[in-house]
Design an enzyme around this catalytic site. Sequence first.
Site, PDB file in Angstrom:
ATOM      1  N   LYS A   1       0.937   3.737  -2.973  1.00 13.33           N
ATOM      2  CA  LYS A   1       0.946   5.276  -2.546  1.00 13.33           C
ATOM      3  C   LYS A   1       1.219   6.433  -2.660  1.00 13.33           C
ATOM      4  O   LYS A   1       1.686   7.596  -3.713  1.00 13.33           O
ATOM      5  CB  LYS A   1      -0.248   5.427  -0.743  1.00 13.33           C
ATOM      6  CG  LYS A   1      -1.205   5.086  -1.234  1.00 13.33           C
ATOM      7  CD  LYS A   1      -2.697   5.137  -1.677  1.00 13.33           C
ATOM      8  CE  LYS A   1      -3.555   4.674  -1.229  1.00 13.33           C
ATOM      9  NZ  LYS A   1      -4.705   5.708  -2.239  1.00 13.33           N
TER      10      LYS A   1
ATOM     11  N   TYR B   1       0.495  -1.449   0.217  1.00 18.44           N
ATOM     12  CA  TYR B   1      -0.334  -0.195  -0.218  1.00 18.44           C
ATOM     13  C   TYR B   1       1.722   1.540   0.794  1.00 18.44           C
ATOM     14  O   TYR B   1       0.318   2.290  -0.798  1.00 18.44           O
ATOM     15  CB  TYR B   1      -0.852  -0.212   1.499  1.00 18.44           C
ATOM     16  CG  TYR B   1      -1.751   1.181   1.502  1.00 18.44           C
ATOM     17  CD1 TYR B   1      -3.507   1.254   0.467  1.00 18.44           C
ATOM     18  CD2 TYR B   1      -1.793   2.043   1.489  1.00 18.44           C
ATOM     19  CE1 TYR B   1      -4.065   1.702   0.762  1.00 18.44           C
ATOM     20  CE2 TYR B   1      -2.800   3.029   2.287  1.00 18.44           C
ATOM     21  CZ  TYR B   1      -3.938   3.062   1.874  1.00 18.44           C
ATOM     22  OH  TYR B   1      -4.609   4.328   1.266  1.00 18.44           O
TER      23      TYR B   1
END
Length: 251
Positions: free
Chosen positions: A158, A154
């Site tokens: 991001k 993640y």
Amino acid sequence: MGKLQGRVAVVTGAGRGIGQAEALRLAKEGASVAVLDLREEDAETTRNLIRETGGTAEAFACDVSQRDQVVATFQQIADLWQGIAILVNNAGITRDNLLFKMSDQDWDAVMNTHLKGSFLCAQAAQKYMVPVRWGKIVNTSSTSALGNRGQANYSTAKAGLQGFTKTLAIELGPYNINVNAVAPGFIETEMTRQTAERIGMDFEQLKKMASQEIPLRRVGTPQDIANVVAFLCSDDAAFISGQVLYVRGGP
Ligand code: NDP
């Protein structure tokens, strides 16, 4: 008159949470909003909420990681409302695990949703923005881009979205298209509720703990993010591009 009167906006993953708040807010500013989500019934929930407040919206089932679905859905939206002016890439998932336990599936699912999904949607949307020399794209990064235990997939996605944002700002700027990113901190949604469940913690307890680390001493709401996105999509932000705006109740 709202700041986005007459504009056509697409919000991905807008069936609930931050995306739902963004869709409602853009509609309140006068935009016609295409509500995209994996499940049609989730998209319809948000569409109905917008219509109840007098706004214009349509619901679409669309998995942002699938090129054929993205291309067909964006075409449908452009045909319906004669163009696409605003894209909010919000759809997202978490598949948290420590590095040594993270599977290929956990890695790929997160990359495909956040990175490939934002790429496919931006590519599909710019086709309608470039000819009219007006467009706004907002990507959704996260404070996790700065590193977060258990989120190798993640946080990488991001952080990648920040590079994607800056590059698109350079490529699309000459066509009067602004490309920015919001990077939320802890926001109270189903995503953070599921995190609490996964680590075996009461959600209220987790929020309280997180609040103590936040200078403004509270966690964020979906509206906190929607307000910033509405600003970035408006002409008040006409000279802001390639920026990552952290919305986290502190520096
Ligand atoms: P939620 O899980 O509440 O909502 C995400 C929505 O995206 C769901 O409706 C989900 O559908 C949908 N979705 C997932 N995968 C896809 C896909 N492939 N195509 C289309 N839609 C999809 O999350 P949040 O509202 O909390 O998060 C929204 C965004 O904000 C995400 O990008 C997230 O990473 C980011 N963010 C959130 C933070 C937070 O604290 N909540 C902090 C920082 C960033 P379904 O329900 O069917 O899975």
